[in-house]
Design a protein around this motif. Structure first.
Motif, PDB file in Angstrom:
ATOM      1  N   LYS A   1       0.814  -1.211   0.000  1.00 33.14           N
ATOM      2  CA  LYS A   1       0.000   0.000   0.000  1.00 33.14           C
ATOM      3  C   LYS A   1       0.856   1.274   0.000  1.00 33.14           C
ATOM      4  N   LEU A   2       2.044   1.167   0.603  1.00 35.84           N
ATOM      5  CA  LEU A   2       2.867   2.367   0.801  1.00 35.84           C
ATOM      6  C   LEU A   2       3.250   3.035  -0.509  1.00 35.84           C
ATOM      7  N   ASP A   3       3.452   2.213  -1.543  1.00 37.85           N
ATOM      8  CA  ASP A   3       3.839   2.761  -2.844  1.00 37.85           C
ATOM      9  C   ASP A   3       2.798   3.728  -3.371  1.00 37.85           C
ATOM     10  N   LYS A   4       1.556   3.536  -2.925  1.00 39.62           N
ATOM     11  CA  LYS A   4       0.483   4.356  -3.476  1.00 39.62           C
ATOM     12  C   LYS A   4       0.315   5.664  -2.706  1.00 39.62           C
ATOM     13  N   LEU A   5       1.044   5.848  -1.616  1.00 41.10           N
ATOM     14  CA  LEU A   5       0.841   7.043  -0.789  1.00 41.10           C
ATOM     15  C   LEU A   5       1.664   8.231  -1.314  1.00 41.10           C
ATOM     16  N   SER A   6       1.127   9.433  -1.090  1.00 41.91           N
ATOM     17  CA  SER A   6       1.895  10.655  -1.385  1.00 41.91           C
ATOM     18  C   SER A   6       2.958  10.802  -0.306  1.00 41.91           C
ATOM     19  N   GLU A   7       3.898  11.725  -0.508  1.00 41.96           N
ATOM     20  CA  GLU A   7       4.978  11.895   0.470  1.00 41.96           C
ATOM     21  C   GLU A   7       4.408  12.264   1.837  1.00 41.96           C
TER      22      GLU A   7
ATOM     23  N   MET B   1       2.308  -9.578  23.259  1.00 40.99           N
ATOM     24  CA  MET B   1       1.950  -8.788  22.081  1.00 40.99           C
ATOM     25  C   MET B   1       1.649  -9.707  20.902  1.00 40.99           C
ATOM     26  N   ALA B   2       0.635  -9.314  20.123  1.00 40.20           N
ATOM     27  CA  ALA B   2       0.320 -10.102  18.925  1.00 40.20           C
ATOM     28  C   ALA B   2       0.744  -9.267  17.705  1.00 40.20           C
ATOM     29  N   MET B   3      -0.144  -8.533  17.127  1.00 40.41           N
ATOM     30  CA  MET B   3       0.151  -7.808  15.892  1.00 40.41           C
ATOM     31  C   MET B   3      -0.608  -6.503  15.857  1.00 40.41           C
ATOM     32  N   GLY B   4      -0.200  -5.659  14.944  1.00 36.58           N
ATOM     33  CA  GLY B   4      -0.958  -4.435  14.740  1.00 36.58           C
ATOM     34  C   GLY B   4      -0.411  -3.658  13.572  1.00 36.58           C
ATOM     35  N   PRO B   5      -1.248  -3.000  12.824  1.00 39.64           N
ATOM     36  CA  PRO B   5      -0.787  -2.190  11.699  1.00 39.64           C
ATOM     37  C   PRO B   5      -1.105  -0.708  11.909  1.00 39.64           C
ATOM     38  N   ALA B   6      -0.489   0.103  11.088  1.00 39.00           N
ATOM     39  CA  ALA B   6      -1.009   1.457  10.889  1.00 39.00           C
ATOM     40  C   ALA B   6      -2.191   1.310   9.944  1.00 39.00           C
ATOM     41  N   THR B   7      -3.232   2.114  10.149  1.00 41.34           N
ATOM     42  CA  THR B   7      -4.415   2.034   9.279  1.00 41.34           C
ATOM     43  C   THR B   7      -4.571   3.365   8.542  1.00 41.34           C
ATOM     44  N   ASP B   8      -5.671   3.491   7.829  1.00 43.52           N
ATOM     45  CA  ASP B   8      -5.871   4.718   7.054  1.00 43.52           C
ATOM     46  C   ASP B   8      -6.006   5.944   7.944  1.00 43.52           C
TER      47      ASP B   8
ATOM     48  N   GLY C   1     -14.658  11.511   5.864  1.00 39.20           N
ATOM     49  CA  GLY C   1     -13.905  11.955   4.702  1.00 39.20           C
ATOM     50  C   GLY C   1     -13.145  10.797   4.066  1.00 39.20           C
ATOM     51  N   LYS C   2     -13.368   9.600   4.587  1.00 36.64           N
ATOM     52  CA  LYS C   2     -12.659   8.423   4.081  1.00 36.64           C
ATOM     53  C   LYS C   2     -13.349   7.909   2.828  1.00 36.64           C
ATOM     54  N   GLU C   3     -12.516   7.485   1.864  1.00 34.53           N
ATOM     55  CA  GLU C   3     -13.036   7.034   0.586  1.00 34.53           C
ATOM     56  C   GLU C   3     -13.395   5.554   0.655  1.00 34.53           C
TER      57      GLU C   3
END
Lengths: 607, 607
Positions: free
Chosen positions: A8-14, A43-50, A443-445
């Motif tokens: 997903k990171l490739d699709k983000l703006s700077e 601890m298990a897992m976790g991501p950054a989200t939108d 405001g989320k798409e």
């Protein structure tokens, strides 16, 4: 987790990437703080989200020592946030290391979540990377992160929820802590205000307050029951959409909700959808299944007679009940359900008609959206979702057709100057598509529905028409919706209007409030006259004060209140108030009927 | 077979019984004649029916001798009828004998059909009776018969069809010969004319000719697909019914098509309906099933909030998709399908409101029927279907409530002087009902839909409301339909109108026929103007003769044809013709729009 994230990171703006790193780093800081305060937690897992981050913790370990499972609670947030603030202030460096798989296994020994992840990394033959925060804390992580914790900005923990490992009810229930981070305190505050607004507008909350729909434990999860109020809004939308489509040259048909499983094998849908399809039902000689989509049904209808080029474009539309079994963890009010009705259509066209057809489809979508008060750019944009020629497993193989289809959709969007962006690897298996990306209250798409260009299924089903020369030719099929799934649309609109529906959609359009019992007779006459004029009206004949009656009508967000006192009865007038507390003063009933009748038939968005 | 038949015989009038005996006897004569002409054929079974008789033969025995299976064909009818005439003329006596089971087994040894029947007789502990026709022929039979073959009257063989033994596809396919008998040749001729008329009106035939619906081998049996024409009729009926119901105080709701199997166990439906219910679908933690009826869904909605006496009568209506797995042998066009939509409602009332409510329900039914041109007595009558207090297995046990309910329904029917008769042992398991008995094209009565008085399910579901005194009380539920299952209604109406739908239901209401290409431009203007006025219109712009165009429009039973020649164009008029070949002459387009608009909005039954 990071493996998926990195795609997903490739699709983000700077700017978006900076924010993402900040949140991802805040997630590590959260884990570090929780482990410090609750040493027995795993601890298990976790991501950054939108819009933030979360991390799942397993507190069940504590119970092995004879005590209760360890539960972090929202009451603990202040001290966790205090601990996080310390870590941020300490400005600890994030350092990345590559380690051998065996070394990693040693580091995370006894943590089955990390061990499972390491198994996956090994299976994929990837390198193992870990990130250290300062000296003390280390986690399995592919990054990236900010340089040091001091760069994290403003952080806030938001909520706690139970979450099954991998979202599967069969697995252990973990404790998920949600939080977010922004570059500045101001941006964080603005976000938190939006979140509060979203909570106020939550369709599940408003749905309950306005008595629009309900769920029943007896009936089953993810299966909404619409009350007469919710069903009224539904009916208004359905009739509006159906009539608009018919006026636009669509042919509304009806096809069954069940069919032989083989039908979906022929279409090629089965391997792609079988995980969310209901199990097949074997009865006597046939194996039947609930349909997950309408396409093969419309194809069967297309094939029920020979077709000529003269008939094209041939547009089969249907308000189609569809069935997809969503995991219970993913069910969300009306937005994600297990049975839904899609305003669906399949437009069979000659290849040279496809451009015009897609334009017509987008015109209809924009016209319908406008009636709801939704404008392109402001409330939604388009996404041109492309295939991936290298992924031969996911996409039907036909490189030339893919190119042609994608170029055509791009051309249409460019020519009409539509707001859009392109997204790789987001197409349907049978062709590229234009996604209608609605912005929700935050405001989320989100993809509301799609327009698909299909050259694959006509081949699989051997769909043909006789061209001008008397030869068999294959049509292109445009799969499209005009308004999406009715349940989602309803959920979306409840939040968009915050329950203040336009008059044409309001379950109750007028409430009559006699001031005392003396005006009841007159009130009943007004009630009858409005009903006969097709207005949805209720009469509040309780022996309550006018204030209480007005309050109750406003809670139910009834657009118009007619107040009848002795003054009005004597003057043969009615006094009208709106839910927005506007006093329209005295008027003749006939004038009011004219006014509201125009509002309804014009489907105005304002009172 | 006769065991089941005898139950019916008690209900016949003396005249009907004579006719029944005649047909039953003709069935024996048929068998005797066939066995004489085709000695290798094996007799299976056959009953007298409501309008004749049939007998199933097994010709597969012949094939064991190395030849083809023996098939009687319609071409053989003349010689079979000739043989039957001989037997009738011989005036052979029917004589009844009681025989021991072992003797009977010996008599029918090698005939597995008779053996199966004998097993059943033995199991039930009944006596074995045989009937002889003259000396030669004997069959296992419970009678009764006429005295001798000379009393049979006028006989005619009608058709041949394949029929599975016990109607089950897993069994052998037998050859079924249909025939009928009447007291006089005149009555037989009249009947045959009615049958011819029924064939002309057969909804399957007209459905195909008018392109209203189709079936698809790919989709599955008993699952109709409605084209835009069929779906248009459906939509018009649905909107009419829904709007009428809402105007009558019904609350239209929407509930899911699937639910937990347990819901039907709670309702008590499961044991009664499980044979025709689709198999349950086990998914993760739940067991779901397609709903066979709406009741429990509406009960769940009723229970979603506390109810007050002030809300009653509370009427939950729904166009509800229902699912019943009918055996493939029983599927008949739109009349018997595997998925259907019922115009359903459950009216929750206080006991003292039940009488008024049932009257309101019957008023609505009669009003809706009148719009279709159906009148009580002429086109339908009521049947008061009573329970059987001695059958405790079939009916919910509550003798007082049964008495009370039956008496109430009787009182309503009597007071309103409705045409009705009473029928024992035809109630629902949960209470007595009024059946709406429609006469089909053959004049045969069929239950179209019902009004049920239910005191049982409210107990099972523990439905309550708070009465004036603040106490919990149990409502009565009136289950009812206003128009029945949409598929059946559509099938019925196609036959009733013979495809000549009233204008408001006609899929295409007007066809524009320009005489030559020179009038095409004007024809397009007329087309646009009609469309904008909400008229369903088609333009025949083929280069065909006017005669051909008129013929094609008439075949499609389009109510109005607008003919545009040079004369009309110059006079700025249109020439109008009806499908009944009436020439309405020249008129202004605006006058025609007014005329057809009134016809549509008044839902007139005539042009």
């Amino acid at each position: 987790m990071s493996g998926i994230q990195n795609e997903k990171l490739d699709k983000l703006s700077e700017k978006e990437l900076v924010l993402w790193k900040m949140r991802h780093s805040a997630e590590h800081v959260l884990t570090m703080a929780v482990l410090k305060l609750f040493p027995k937690i795993k601890m298990a897992m976790g991501p950054a989200t939108d819009d933030g981050f979360y991390f799942d913790f397993d507190g069940s370990l504590a119970s092995t020592k004879g005590g209760q499972a360890l539960q972090v609670r929202e009451e603990d947030f202040p001290r966790i946030e205090k601990e996080m603030a310390k870590i941020i202030k300490a400005n600890l460096k994030f350092t990345k290391e590559e380690v051998e798989i065996n070394e990693a296994r040693k580091m995370f020994e006894g943590n089955e979540y990390k061990e499972e992840w390491l198994d996956e990394i090994e299976e994929r033959g990837e390198k193992v990377t870990i990130y250290r925060t300062g000296e003390e804390f280390v986690d399995l992580c592919a990054g990236p992160h900010v340089e040091s914790t001091g760069e994290i900005g403003a952080v806030k923990l938001l909520s706690i929820a139970g979450a099954y490992w991998h979202g599967d009810e069969k697995n252990k229930m973990l404790t998920r802590i949600y939080g977010t981070a922004f570059a500045t305190q101001k941006e964080l505050s603005e976000y938190l205000e939006r979140v509060e607004e979203a909570k106020r507008r939550d369709h599940r909350k408003i749905g309950k307050e306005l008595n629009l729909f309900t769920f029943s434990e007896m009936v089953g999860k993810g299966l909404p029951l619409f009350t007469e109020h919710g069903a009224t809004i539904w009916r208004e939308i359905e009739r509006f959409v159906v009539d608009e489509e018919i006026a636009s040259g669509y042919r509304h048909v009806r096809t069954p909700n069940i069919a032989k499983t083989d039908l979906y094998r022929t279409s090629g849908h089965y391997p792609y959808y079988k995980d969310t399809m209901y199990p097949a039902m074997k009865v006597d000689e046939e194996e039947l299944i609930l349909r997950p989509m309408t396409c093969p049904h419309h194809f069967a209808l297309y094939q029920s007679q020979p077709r000529s080029y003269r008939e094209l474009p041939l547009r089969f539309a249907e308000m189609a009940s569809l069935y997809r079994y969503e995991k219970s963890g993913e069910l969300t009010g009306l937005l994600r359900v297990r049975e839904f009705v899609l305003a669906d259509s399949h437009n069979f066209v000659r290849k040279d008609q496809a451009e015009d057809e897609i334009n017509m489809v987008l015109n209809l979508i924009e016209k319908v959206a406008r009636v709801f008060g939704l404008l392109p750019e402001v409330n939604y944009i388009y996404r041109l979702s492309l295939g991936d020629r290298s992924n031969k497993k996911k996409y039907y193989e036909a490189p030339e057709e893919w190119e042609e289809g994608e170029e055509l959709l791009r051309k249409v969007l460019k020519k009409r100057k539509a707001p859009y962006y392109e997204a790789l690897d987001e197409a349907a298996f049978y062709g590229p598509k234009i996604d209608i990306q609605m912005k929700n209250v935050l405001g989320k798409e989100e993809t509301a529905f799609t327009v698909q260009y299909d050259f694959c299924l006509p081949t699989r089903f051997n769909l043909t028409y006789i061209n001008e020369k008397g030869e068999e030719e294959q049509p292109i099929v445009i799969h499209r919706s005009s308004v999406g799934a009715m349940e989602r649309t309803l959920g979306f609109l409840i939040e968009f209007y915050a329950g203040n529906f336009p008059v044409w959609l309001s379950p109750v359009q007028v409430k009559i409030l006699p001031i005392t019992d003396k005006q009841i007779h007159e009130a009943e006459n007004v009630y009858q006259e409005l009903r006969e004029n097709g207005v949805r009206v209720e009469l509040d004949d309780r022996s309550e004060t006018l204030g209480a009656k007005i309050r109750d009508a406003q809670i139910m967000k009834v657009p118009y209140m007619i107040i009848l006192g002795q003054r009005e009865v004597e003057a043969k007038k009615i006094a009208v108030r709106t839910r927005e507390e506007e006093d329209l003063g005295q008027m003749d009933l006939s004038d009011f009927i004219k006014k509201i009748g125009e509002n309804i038939s014009d489907r105005k968005t304002k009172l």
